[in-house]
Write an enzyme that holds these catalytic residues in place. Sequence first.
Site, PDB file in Angstrom:
ATOM      1  N   GLY A   1      -1.434   4.079  -5.346  1.00 46.54           N
ATOM      2  CA  GLY A   1      -1.336   2.670  -5.426  1.00 46.54           C
ATOM      3  C   GLY A   1      -2.183   1.683  -6.752  1.00 46.54           C
TER       4      GLY A   1
ATOM      5  N   LYS B   1     -16.008  -7.365  -0.178  1.00 50.22           N
ATOM      6  CA  LYS B   1     -15.370  -7.840  -1.740  1.00 50.22           C
ATOM      7  C   LYS B   1     -16.018  -8.916  -1.849  1.00 50.22           C
ATOM      8  CE  LYS B   1     -12.097  -4.775  -1.922  1.00 50.22           C
ATOM      9  NZ  LYS B   1     -12.005  -4.005  -3.361  1.00 50.22           N
TER      10      LYS B   1
ATOM     11  N   TYR C   1     -14.609  -5.318   5.368  1.00 46.10           N
ATOM     12  CA  TYR C   1     -14.401  -5.373   3.976  1.00 46.10           C
ATOM     13  C   TYR C   1     -14.614  -6.559   3.052  1.00 46.10           C
ATOM     14  CZ  TYR C   1     -10.251  -5.355   0.965  1.00 46.10           C
ATOM     15  OH  TYR C   1      -9.063  -4.967  -0.520  1.00 46.10           O
TER      16      TYR C   1
ATOM     17  N   VAL D   1      -1.212  -6.702  -1.961  1.00 49.67           N
ATOM     18  CA  VAL D   1      -0.307  -5.393  -2.712  1.00 49.67           C
ATOM     19  C   VAL D   1       0.709  -4.112  -1.671  1.00 49.67           C
ATOM     20  CG1 VAL D   1      -0.266  -4.389  -5.070  1.00 49.67           C
ATOM     21  CG2 VAL D   1      -1.342  -5.909  -4.773  1.00 49.67           C
TER      22      VAL D   1
ATOM     23  N   VAL E   1     -18.623   8.572  -2.274  1.00 52.27           N
ATOM     24  CA  VAL E   1     -19.813   8.497  -1.357  1.00 52.27           C
ATOM     25  C   VAL E   1     -21.199   9.069  -1.375  1.00 52.27           C
ATOM     26  CG1 VAL E   1     -18.761   7.223  -0.272  1.00 52.27           C
ATOM     27  CG2 VAL E   1     -18.706   9.122   1.033  1.00 52.27           C
TER      28      VAL E   1
ATOM     29  N   THR F   1       0.575  -1.182  -0.886  1.00 52.13           N
ATOM     30  CA  THR F   1       0.237  -0.089  -1.274  1.00 52.13           C
ATOM     31  C   THR F   1       0.251   0.536   0.126  1.00 52.13           C
ATOM     32  OG1 THR F   1      -2.083  -0.690  -1.261  1.00 52.13           O
ATOM     33  CG2 THR F   1      -1.328  -0.603  -3.066  1.00 52.13           C
TER      34      THR F   1
HETATM   35  P1  NDP Z   1      -5.447   2.880  -1.436  1.00 46.41           P
HETATM   36  O1  NDP Z   1      -5.930   2.686   0.170  1.00 46.41           O
HETATM   37  O2  NDP Z   1      -3.549   2.651  -1.484  1.00 46.41           O
HETATM   38  O3  NDP Z   1      -6.172   4.077  -2.613  1.00 46.41           O
HETATM   39  C1  NDP Z   1      -6.865   3.719  -2.190  1.00 46.41           C
HETATM   40  C2  NDP Z   1      -7.581   5.478  -3.733  1.00 46.41           C
HETATM   41  O4  NDP Z   1      -9.351   5.100  -3.401  1.00 46.41           O
HETATM   42  C3  NDP Z   1      -7.051   6.427  -3.367  1.00 46.41           C
HETATM   43  O5  NDP Z   1      -6.815   6.869  -4.889  1.00 46.41           O
HETATM   44  C4  NDP Z   1      -8.307   7.424  -2.533  1.00 46.41           C
HETATM   45  O6  NDP Z   1      -8.298   8.530  -2.915  1.00 46.41           O
HETATM   46  C5  NDP Z   1      -9.256   6.322  -3.432  1.00 46.41           C
HETATM   47  N1  NDP Z   1     -10.831   6.629  -2.689  1.00 46.41           N
HETATM   48  C6  NDP Z   1     -11.296   6.563  -1.533  1.00 46.41           C
HETATM   49  N2  NDP Z   1     -12.761   6.674  -0.531  1.00 46.41           N
HETATM   50  C7  NDP Z   1     -13.067   7.248  -2.045  1.00 46.41           C
HETATM   51  C8  NDP Z   1     -13.838   7.976  -2.231  1.00 46.41           C
HETATM   52  N3  NDP Z   1     -14.756   8.125  -1.444  1.00 46.41           N
HETATM   53  N4  NDP Z   1     -14.008   8.714  -3.032  1.00 46.41           N
HETATM   54  C9  NDP Z   1     -13.373   9.057  -4.230  1.00 46.41           C
HETATM   55  N5  NDP Z   1     -12.335   7.800  -3.843  1.00 46.41           N
HETATM   56  C10 NDP Z   1     -11.367   7.527  -3.086  1.00 46.41           C
HETATM   57  O7  NDP Z   1      -5.721   1.482  -1.792  1.00 46.41           O
HETATM   58  P2  NDP Z   1      -5.251   0.298  -2.511  1.00 46.41           P
HETATM   59  O8  NDP Z   1      -4.436   1.061  -4.214  1.00 46.41           O
HETATM   60  O9  NDP Z   1      -4.844  -1.400  -1.867  1.00 46.41           O
HETATM   61  O10 NDP Z   1      -7.036  -0.528  -3.528  1.00 46.41           O
HETATM   62  C11 NDP Z   1      -7.386   0.025  -4.693  1.00 46.41           C
HETATM   63  C12 NDP Z   1      -8.210  -1.065  -4.733  1.00 46.41           C
HETATM   64  O11 NDP Z   1      -7.698  -2.777  -4.418  1.00 46.41           O
HETATM   65  C13 NDP Z   1      -9.153  -1.699  -3.597  1.00 46.41           C
HETATM   66  O12 NDP Z   1     -10.416  -1.108  -3.452  1.00 46.41           O
HETATM   67  C14 NDP Z   1      -9.133  -2.074  -2.280  1.00 46.41           C
HETATM   68  O13 NDP Z   1      -9.810  -2.859  -2.115  1.00 46.41           O
HETATM   69  C15 NDP Z   1      -8.311  -2.999  -4.001  1.00 46.41           C
HETATM   70  N6  NDP Z   1      -7.705  -3.976  -2.966  1.00 46.41           N
HETATM   71  C16 NDP Z   1      -6.223  -3.724  -2.346  1.00 46.41           C
HETATM   72  C17 NDP Z   1      -5.370  -5.121  -2.152  1.00 46.41           C
HETATM   73  C18 NDP Z   1      -3.971  -4.641  -1.373  1.00 46.41           C
HETATM   74  O14 NDP Z   1      -3.475  -5.407  -0.601  1.00 46.41           O
HETATM   75  N7  NDP Z   1      -3.562  -3.045  -1.614  1.00 46.41           N
HETATM   76  C19 NDP Z   1      -5.335  -6.710  -2.626  1.00 46.41           C
HETATM   77  C20 NDP Z   1      -6.957  -6.217  -2.704  1.00 46.41           C
HETATM   78  C21 NDP Z   1      -7.397  -5.832  -3.614  1.00 46.41           C
HETATM   79  P3  NDP Z   1      -8.358  10.062  -1.559  1.00 46.41           P
HETATM   80  O15 NDP Z   1      -7.968   9.094  -0.818  1.00 46.41           O
HETATM   81  O16 NDP Z   1      -7.750  10.728  -2.987  1.00 46.41           O
HETATM   82  O17 NDP Z   1     -10.647   9.788  -2.627  1.00 46.41           O
END
Ligand code: NDP
Length: 255
Positions: A22, A166, A162, A195, A70, A197
């Site tokens: 993502g 934020k 959420y 976005v 976490v 993802t």
């Molecule tokens: P995804 O769900 O595609 O990716 C989330 C990422 O966070 C993964 O790499 C996951 O890896 C990691 N992650 C989640 N929990 C943990 C944890 N406990 N420890 C370590 N890593 C963790 O999300 P997006 O790419 O869509 O989002 C990325 C950021 O952008 C987020 O903060 C989201 O809130 C923000 N955002 C996204 C938008 C969108 O439309 N997509 C819009 C606005 C903001 P793994 O599971 O392997 O741990």
Amino acid sequence: MSILDTFSLAGKRALVTGGNRGLGLAFVRGLAEAGADVAFVARDAQRNASAVGALAAAGVQAQAFEVDLVSDDGPTQAVAGAVERLGGLDILVNNAGIAVHRPALEIPDAEWDFVLDVNLRALWRMCRAAGAHMKDTGGGSIVNIGSISSLIVNRPQWQPSYNASKAAVHQLTKSLAAEWAEYNIRVNALAPGYVKTEMAAVDEPQFRQHWIEDAPMKRYALPEEIAPSVVYLASDASSFMTGSVVVIDGGYVLH
Ligand code: NDP
């Protein structure tokens, strides 16, 4: 120095949380292409390895290691692991996050706590661990990934945990920016709109009206459209910017 040189991250060391897919993966790639040595953390070892492989196939080097942000020692492990692998840390991009859609009256305490733990508490603990290192080493740049969900209430799905997390990320960003300016640590937030993802099912018909048609540009973004703004915030191109929330949303919050 030319204007484009101010965007260069040559010689900088960067850590991205949630970099295996993502937006985080696009940020890893963007920072590395701008010249930084980059490490990322996430929980899933297989996804970390395939992200590193995909980047390498595209000629981009990055290192990954597994951390659950976490967990009690997750943030300190992440920062210490990056410092060890990269030889220091100049840039932190707090990107890892989760979203759960559920009406407020149905949210169990454990779910609320989990969303806040990942999106706010872990991000805060990452800032604290990285901030201590940056203070001791002369400064740095922290980029927190917020969201337009702190500025608008998303529809048609409800996601109060959420949205609250934020909004807190944005205010924490401003608080740390004010406090750490004297240490030469800049702290800014980026607030993306929709976005494509795994988190955001932008192609699903039930979301089309509110997520796509309501935005002036009438489309979602791809992660690589957001990455240049992270490079900007991480680099000297934004040297006078701290405590800012940069909205990048195709005009979504305009109405
Ligand atoms: P995804 O769900 O595609 O990716 C989330 C990422 O966070 C993964 O790499 C996951 O890896 C990691 N992650 C989640 N929990 C943990 C944890 N406990 N420890 C370590 N890593 C963790 O999300 P997006 O790419 O869509 O989002 C990325 C950021 O952008 C987020 O903060 C989201 O809130 C923000 N955002 C996204 C938008 C969108 O439309 N997509 C819009 C606005 C903001 P793994 O599971 O392997 O741990």
